[in-house]
Design a protein around this motif. Structure first.
Motif, PDB file in Angstrom:
ATOM      1  N   GLU A 152      52.981 130.164  25.498  1.00 36.37           N
ATOM      2  CA  GLU A 152      51.852 129.254  25.285  1.00 36.37           C
ATOM      3  C   GLU A 152      52.086 128.382  24.051  1.00 36.37           C
ATOM      4  OE1 GLU A 152      48.367 127.211  25.675  1.00 36.37           O
ATOM      5  OE2 GLU A 152      49.251 128.590  27.132  1.00 36.37           O
ATOM      6  N   VAL A 153      52.544 129.004  22.977  1.00 36.20           N
ATOM      7  CA  VAL A 153      52.802 128.261  21.742  1.00 36.20           C
ATOM      8  C   VAL A 153      53.882 127.197  21.969  1.00 36.20           C
ATOM      9  CG1 VAL A 153      53.741 128.445  19.400  1.00 36.20           C
ATOM     10  CG2 VAL A 153      52.073 130.123  20.213  1.00 36.20           C
ATOM     11  N   GLU A 154      54.984 127.604  22.582  1.00 35.79           N
ATOM     12  CA  GLU A 154      56.096 126.674  22.797  1.00 35.79           C
ATOM     13  C   GLU A 154      55.715 125.560  23.761  1.00 35.79           C
ATOM     14  OE1 GLU A 154      59.307 129.133  24.076  1.00 35.79           O
ATOM     15  OE2 GLU A 154      59.769 129.862  22.053  1.00 35.79           O
ATOM     16  N   SER A 155      55.010 125.901  24.834  1.00 33.46           N
ATOM     17  CA  SER A 155      54.624 124.890  25.813  1.00 33.46           C
ATOM     18  C   SER A 155      53.682 123.857  25.210  1.00 33.46           C
ATOM     19  CB  SER A 155      53.968 125.558  27.025  1.00 33.46           C
ATOM     20  OG  SER A 155      54.909 126.338  27.729  1.00 33.46           O
ATOM     21  N   GLN A 157      53.676 122.982  22.134  1.00 31.23           N
ATOM     22  CA  GLN A 157      54.505 122.148  21.257  1.00 31.23           C
ATOM     23  C   GLN A 157      55.270 121.103  22.065  1.00 31.23           C
ATOM     24  OE1 GLN A 157      56.857 125.148  19.263  1.00 31.23           O
ATOM     25  NE2 GLN A 157      55.325 125.472  17.657  1.00 31.23           N
ATOM     26  N   TYR A 158      55.832 121.522  23.210  1.00 28.81           N
ATOM     27  CA  TYR A 158      56.553 120.568  24.062  1.00 28.81           C
ATOM     28  C   TYR A 158      55.624 119.466  24.553  1.00 28.81           C
ATOM     29  CZ  TYR A 158      60.429 123.928  24.303  1.00 28.81           C
ATOM     30  OH  TYR A 158      61.465 124.765  24.003  1.00 28.81           O
ATOM     31  N   LEU A 159      54.396 119.848  24.933  1.00 29.26           N
ATOM     32  CA  LEU A 159      53.434 118.851  25.410  1.00 29.26           C
ATOM     33  C   LEU A 159      53.074 117.878  24.292  1.00 29.26           C
ATOM     34  CD1 LEU A 159      51.530 117.751  27.557  1.00 29.26           C
ATOM     35  CD2 LEU A 159      49.828 119.440  26.815  1.00 29.26           C
ATOM     36  N   THR A 160      52.834 118.399  23.108  1.00 28.86           N
ATOM     37  CA  THR A 160      52.487 117.544  21.970  1.00 28.86           C
ATOM     38  C   THR A 160      53.612 116.561  21.663  1.00 28.86           C
ATOM     39  OG1 THR A 160      51.057 119.236  20.993  1.00 28.86           O
ATOM     40  CG2 THR A 160      51.889 117.519  19.519  1.00 28.86           C
ATOM     41  N   GLN A 161      54.847 117.039  21.689  1.00 30.88           N
ATOM     42  CA  GLN A 161      55.996 116.163  21.431  1.00 30.88           C
ATOM     43  C   GLN A 161      56.089 115.061  22.486  1.00 30.88           C
ATOM     44  OE1 GLN A 161      59.442 118.711  21.189  1.00 30.88           O
ATOM     45  NE2 GLN A 161      58.613 119.872  19.457  1.00 30.88           N
ATOM     46  N   ASN A 191      61.140 117.396  27.511  1.00 27.65           N
ATOM     47  CA  ASN A 191      60.112 118.245  26.887  1.00 27.65           C
ATOM     48  C   ASN A 191      59.095 118.730  27.910  1.00 27.65           C
ATOM     49  OD1 ASN A 191      60.880 118.443  24.156  1.00 27.65           O
ATOM     50  ND2 ASN A 191      60.099 116.390  23.733  1.00 27.65           N
ATOM     51  N   LEU A 192      58.673 117.823  28.780  1.00 27.22           N
ATOM     52  CA  LEU A 192      57.647 118.182  29.762  1.00 27.22           C
ATOM     53  C   LEU A 192      58.160 119.203  30.775  1.00 27.22           C
ATOM     54  CD1 LEU A 192      56.107 114.650  30.364  1.00 27.22           C
ATOM     55  CD2 LEU A 192      55.060 116.564  29.146  1.00 27.22           C
ATOM     56  N   GLU A 193      59.432 119.127  31.100  1.00 26.59           N
ATOM     57  CA  GLU A 193      60.006 120.069  32.064  1.00 26.59           C
ATOM     58  C   GLU A 193      60.169 121.477  31.472  1.00 26.59           C
ATOM     59  OE1 GLU A 193      63.544 118.040  33.295  1.00 26.59           O
ATOM     60  OE2 GLU A 193      62.553 117.130  35.046  1.00 26.59           O
ATOM     61  N   LYS A 194      60.053 121.602  30.166  1.00 30.57           N
ATOM     62  CA  LYS A 194      60.147 122.902  29.506  1.00 30.57           C
ATOM     63  C   LYS A 194      58.805 123.627  29.446  1.00 30.57           C
ATOM     64  CE  LYS A 194      63.919 121.378  26.486  1.00 30.57           C
ATOM     65  NZ  LYS A 194      64.292 121.037  25.077  1.00 30.57           N
ATOM     66  N   VAL A 195      57.738 122.925  29.809  1.00 31.82           N
ATOM     67  CA  VAL A 195      56.408 123.537  29.757  1.00 31.82           C
ATOM     68  C   VAL A 195      56.297 124.612  30.844  1.00 31.82           C
ATOM     69  CG1 VAL A 195      53.932 123.144  30.024  1.00 31.82           C
ATOM     70  CG2 VAL A 195      55.342 121.490  28.776  1.00 31.82           C
ATOM     71  N   ASN A 196      55.918 125.812  30.452  1.00 33.59           N
ATOM     72  CA  ASN A 196      55.819 126.941  31.379  1.00 33.59           C
ATOM     73  C   ASN A 196      54.623 126.781  32.320  1.00 33.59           C
ATOM     74  OD1 ASN A 196      54.918 129.910  32.112  1.00 33.59           O
ATOM     75  ND2 ASN A 196      57.053 130.028  31.482  1.00 33.59           N
ATOM     76  N   SER A 205      50.929 118.501  31.495  1.00 34.56           N
ATOM     77  CA  SER A 205      52.358 118.151  31.450  1.00 34.56           C
ATOM     78  C   SER A 205      52.819 117.544  32.766  1.00 34.56           C
ATOM     79  CB  SER A 205      53.199 119.392  31.118  1.00 34.56           C
ATOM     80  OG  SER A 205      53.273 120.282  32.223  1.00 34.56           O
ATOM     81  N   GLN A 206      52.276 118.023  33.889  1.00 34.63           N
ATOM     82  CA  GLN A 206      52.670 117.494  35.192  1.00 34.63           C
ATOM     83  C   GLN A 206      52.180 116.059  35.387  1.00 34.63           C
ATOM     84  OE1 GLN A 206      54.872 119.381  37.319  1.00 34.63           O
ATOM     85  NE2 GLN A 206      54.876 120.171  35.230  1.00 34.63           N
ATOM     86  N   GLU A 207      51.012 115.778  34.860  1.00 36.36           N
ATOM     87  CA  GLU A 207      50.496 114.399  34.928  1.00 36.36           C
ATOM     88  C   GLU A 207      51.397 113.447  34.151  1.00 36.36           C
ATOM     89  OE1 GLU A 207      46.503 114.334  33.546  1.00 36.36           O
ATOM     90  OE2 GLU A 207      45.789 115.859  34.947  1.00 36.36           O
ATOM     91  N   LEU A 208      51.743 113.879  32.934  1.00 31.62           N
ATOM     92  CA  LEU A 208      52.589 113.036  32.089  1.00 31.62           C
ATOM     93  C   LEU A 208      54.009 112.946  32.631  1.00 31.62           C
ATOM     94  CD1 LEU A 208      51.441 114.091  28.499  1.00 31.62           C
ATOM     95  CD2 LEU A 208      50.692 112.137  29.883  1.00 31.62           C
ATOM     96  N   LEU A 209      54.451 114.025  33.282  1.00 26.18           N
ATOM     97  CA  LEU A 209      55.798 114.020  33.855  1.00 26.18           C
ATOM     98  C   LEU A 209      55.894 112.984  34.975  1.00 26.18           C
ATOM     99  CD1 LEU A 209      58.575 115.379  33.762  1.00 26.18           C
ATOM    100  CD2 LEU A 209      57.724 117.071  35.398  1.00 26.18           C
ATOM    101  N   THR A 210      54.879 112.913  35.797  1.00 22.76           N
ATOM    102  CA  THR A 210      54.842 111.906  36.864  1.00 22.76           C
ATOM    103  C   THR A 210      54.844 110.501  36.275  1.00 22.76           C
ATOM    104  OG1 THR A 210      53.629 113.398  38.337  1.00 22.76           O
ATOM    105  CG2 THR A 210      53.520 111.048  38.825  1.00 22.76           C
ATOM    106  N   TYR A 211      54.065 110.315  35.231  1.00 19.03           N
ATOM    107  CA  TYR A 211      53.989 109.017  34.557  1.00 19.03           C
ATOM    108  C   TYR A 211      55.356 108.623  33.986  1.00 19.03           C
ATOM    109  CZ  TYR A 211      53.061 105.754  30.730  1.00 19.03           C
ATOM    110  OH  TYR A 211      53.100 104.685  29.867  1.00 19.03           O
ATOM    111  N   ALA A 212      55.987 109.578  33.278  1.00 18.61           N
ATOM    112  CA  ALA A 212      57.263 109.283  32.627  1.00 18.61           C
ATOM    113  C   ALA A 212      58.361 109.005  33.653  1.00 18.61           C
ATOM    114  CB  ALA A 212      57.664 110.446  31.727  1.00 18.61           C
ATOM    115  N   LYS A 213      58.389 109.738  34.744  1.00 18.57           N
ATOM    116  CA  LYS A 213      59.416 109.530  35.782  1.00 18.57           C
ATOM    117  C   LYS A 213      59.221 108.168  36.474  1.00 18.57           C
ATOM    118  CE  LYS A 213      60.646 114.305  36.824  1.00 18.57           C
ATOM    119  NZ  LYS A 213      60.661 115.394  37.835  1.00 18.57           N
TER     120      LYS A 213
END
Length: 220
Positions: A152-155, A157-161, A191-196, A205-213
């Motif tokens: 949870e902590v790491e995910s 952080q990845y989302l924030t980055q 970063n988004l793909e590392k979110v658990n 993260s999935q919303e932002l991942l779609t946007y970024a792709k």
């Protein structure tokens, strides 16, 4: 007086037998103690008192040994019950993830308190083996919770980055340097793909991942 001595001995023998054959150990111990008290109350300078003096130390040693076991057993049961209460609370709190890092930390604390109760049970107490079985189970649960807490902590952080990266792209709008934008988008996607999947950050993260792709495809 000799009759009192004989009755006292008989009462002790009866209490010992009762202790061996009943689940109500405390009542049997009370009967045993009452029998000892009768012998202790015999008047001095009597034959019965003299006979008692020869046997009383052994009677008292037996009683102390047995009463210590019962006391230890009661203490163990109390600690096991307390451990199970904390375990139940931890299970209820953590049974439907995902949760925030703060909630996972609270789960850790509850499991740790449960473990602390079990670890305080002495080897010589009855119920020690049962406590060890619970301890093994609870320790495994605590280890699992710690992993989920770390995820949870790491995910988060990845989302924030990733969010910060997207905000920087929007702010700078450096479309004149496509290589820069592509590099930034690739970093965001990484970063988004590392979110658990089992974390509170996953859906966002999935919303932002779609946007970024989709943004990255514009540069293909």
């Amino acid at each position: 007086m000799r009759t009192i001595f004989i009755e006292g001995e008989s009462a002790i023998a009866s209490a010992k037998e009762s202790y061996q054959n009943t689940e109500n150990k405390n009542q049997a111990l009370q009967e045993w103690q009452n029998a000892l008290d009768k012998l202790l109350e015999l008047p001095d300078r009597t034959l019965a008192k003299t006979m008692t003096a020869n046997k009383l130390p052994a009677y008292e040693r037996d009683f102390q040994a047995v009463s210590g076991v019962v006391t230890g057993g009661d203490r163990t049961l109390t600690k096991i019950a307390a451990a199970q209460e904390f375990a139940t609370s931890a299970t209820k709190l953590c049974q439907n993830p995902p949760y925030s890092a703060m909630t996972w930390k609270e789960c850790e604390n509850l499991w740790q308190q449960s473990i602390n109760h079990l670890q305080s049970i002495p080897l010589e107490d009855t119920g020690y083996l049962e406590a060890q079985k619970l301890l093994a189970n609870y320790s495994t649960n605590l280890a699992t919770i710690k992993i989920k807490h770390q995820q949870e902590v790491e995910s988060s952080q990845y989302l924030t980055q990733a969010e910060n990266g997207i905000q920087n792209l929007i702010k700078n709008n450096n479309s004149s340097n496509p290589n820069y934008v592509i590099g930034e988008l690739q970093g965001i996607i990484s970063n988004l793909e590392k979110v658990n999947t089992d974390t509170t950050a996953y859906n966002k993260s999935q919303e932002l991942l779609t946007y970024a792709k989709n943004k990255l495809k514009q540069f293909e």
